[in-house]
Design an enzyme around this catalytic site. Structure first.
Site, PDB file in Angstrom:
ATOM      1  N   GLY A   1     205.178  10.247  76.062  1.00  0.00           N
ATOM      2  CA  GLY A   1     204.478  11.660  75.714  1.00  0.00           C
ATOM      3  C   GLY A   1     205.238  12.744  75.936  1.00  0.00           C
TER       4      GLY A   1
ATOM      5  N   LYS B   1     197.098   4.896  67.623  1.00  0.00           N
ATOM      6  CA  LYS B   1     196.280   6.080  67.298  1.00  0.00           C
ATOM      7  C   LYS B   1     197.136   7.135  66.511  1.00  0.00           C
ATOM      8  CE  LYS B   1     192.824   5.637  70.925  1.00  0.00           C
ATOM      9  NZ  LYS B   1     191.969   6.440  72.017  1.00  0.00           N
TER      10      LYS B   1
ATOM     11  N   ARG C   1     211.825   1.839  84.534  1.00  0.00           N
ATOM     12  CA  ARG C   1     211.967   3.385  84.917  1.00  0.00           C
ATOM     13  C   ARG C   1     212.449   3.277  86.217  1.00  0.00           C
ATOM     14  NH1 ARG C   1     205.982   4.885  82.582  1.00  0.00           N
ATOM     15  NH2 ARG C   1     206.640   5.818  80.740  1.00  0.00           N
TER      16      ARG C   1
ATOM     17  N   GLY D   1     208.014   4.798  76.538  1.00  0.00           N
ATOM     18  CA  GLY D   1     206.631   4.026  76.405  1.00  0.00           C
ATOM     19  C   GLY D   1     206.885   2.578  76.073  1.00  0.00           C
TER      20      GLY D   1
END
Length: 412
Positions: free
Chosen positions: A385, A208, A40, A361
């Site tokens: 996200g 998830k 990043r 991510g």
């Protein structure tokens, strides 16, 4: 979308002009506080360098981690300032506070081509406050650091889905522009949602189902195939009636997964085999079993070789690929083959002309950790996200505000 960008700002001239930049410098640190993946920071450099080369007086704001009770020395941006200095080839000052006396004094002392990094913006609880007035008060103090005549450049794509003071509110106070990184992310995501070449394959992993439910439901109507791996695949396998042993399982999502499998039977693709281990550890002995035969005392930690072959075949003729989430615990060498195999299949498709996007991510971290050249993909996003929410069709506050006029002086 009519969003002014960095080129517009540079064409106006920035020599001697103070510019506040919201970057995404939220890099992972190890126990000693060393940066383990500077991706990043590297991605933030083009916008900062363009402004510095143009003679701007640059003030950078960014966050690191999730400090709970004010300033936390372990989450100081000091290592980031050092890494950024190295990459820019010039000294990056670090303020001792967020918008306090040190930040103000240092910002007032900047000259053309100087750069100041404010301390972790989340050390000030107003950054993430749900109270509009609290956030606006912090935003006004940020704007003051680049007054008079300042501008705001939004270049932290990883946070544009957050309505936070340094992302949203400050853009209402200053002339605002999308940085190079944010403008490129928007261009790529628009291509994924509007002018998608087919076949369109989506690869989803991570832990998830609940984190990816929205994007599954949104993309299942657009993609030709959605490959599912990672920890989330076990909830889908449980929905098929299979025992998943000690594997990660969201029991409350089993019925939802069953509905998705029934509704999108021609689109969703699950692993055929699983690499299991006795425990979640690097020294766990890997063993490959079929997806319907996971032992009760074992946990799935990667997709198996037959699954990699099947998924690679699906990806081989794709013209567009979106990948978000690793296929297994790639940090453990014994359980990295699934992620590597799928990544290499995406690279192969890219080499044949496919447009491939790695959705930030853990996927981006996996690419770098496995030593796969980033240039082998069409685009690597910095915001996992934010990318997912964009693809779900959600409004991203930090993007929406860039297309809006700034507040007039009389606005409260």
């Amino acid at each position: 979308m009519g969003i002014p960008n960095l080129e517009d700002l540079l064409s106006e001239g920035v020599s001697g002009r103070p510019v506040l930049v919201r970057s995404d410098l939220n890099v992972p640190l190890d126990e000693s506080g060393a940066i383990t993946d500077p991706g990043r920071i590297t991605a933030s450099v083009p916008t900062l360098r363009a402004l510095l080369d143009g003679g701007a007086k640059v003030v950078v704001t960014a966050h690191l981690g999730r400090p709970k009770n004010g300033p936390d020395p372990k989450l100081s941006l000091a290592p980031v300032a050092a890494a950024l200095s190295e990459q820019l080839g010039r000294h990056v000052q670090l303020a001792g506070d967020v918008v306090g006396t040190d930040a103000l004094a240092r910002s007032e002392g900047l000259t053309e081509g100087d750069i100041l990094l404010l301390e972790n913006i989340r050390f000030d609880s107003r950054e993430t406050s749900k109270d509009d007035g609290e956030r606006l008060a912090l935003a006004r103090q940020l704007a003051e650091l680049v007054s008079p005549g300042g501008a705001f450049v939004s270049d932290g794509f990883g946070v544009v889905h957050r309505k936070q003071a340094s992302v949203y509110d400050v853009a209402t106070l200053l002339p605002h522009y999308a940085g190079t990184l944010v403008a490129e992310e928007i261009r790529v995501l628009e291509q994924l949602t509007s002018s998608t070449a087919r076949p369109y394959a989506v690869v989803l992993g991570g832990s998830k189902v609940s984190d990816k439910l929205g994007v599954i439901e949104s993309l299942a109507t657009k993609a030709d195939s959605i490959v599912i791996g990672g920890g989330m695949c076990f909830t889908f396998l449980a929905a098929q009636g299979f025992s998943v042993g000690k594997s990660l399982l969201e029991e409350e999502m089993v019925d939802t997964c069953r509905r998705l499998l029934d509704t999108y039977v021609d689109v969703l693709r699950l692993p055929m085999d699983i690499v299991v281990g006795e425990k979640f550890a690097a020294d766990s002995q890997p063993q490959t079993v079929t997806a319907d035969a996971i032992p009760d005392d074992m946990m799935g930690l990667d997709i198996g070789p037959e699954s990699v072959k099947r998924f690679a075949a699906l990806l081989s003729n794709a013209q567009t690929v979106f990948w978000n989430g690793p296929m297994g615990v790639f940090e453990f060498p014994a359980f990295a083959a699934g992620t590597r195999g799928v990544a290499e299949a995406i690279v192969a498709a890219t080499g044949k002309g496919a447009f491939s996007v790695v959705g930030g991510g853990d996927s981006a971290a996996a690419v770098r950790a496995l030593g796969i050249p980033e240039d082998d993909f069409s685009h690597i996003s910095t915001g996992g996200g934010a990318s997912l929410e964009y693809l779900e069709g959600k409004t991203l506050p930090g993007i929406e505000v860039l297309g809006s006029p700034q507040r007039s002086e009389g606005d409260s």
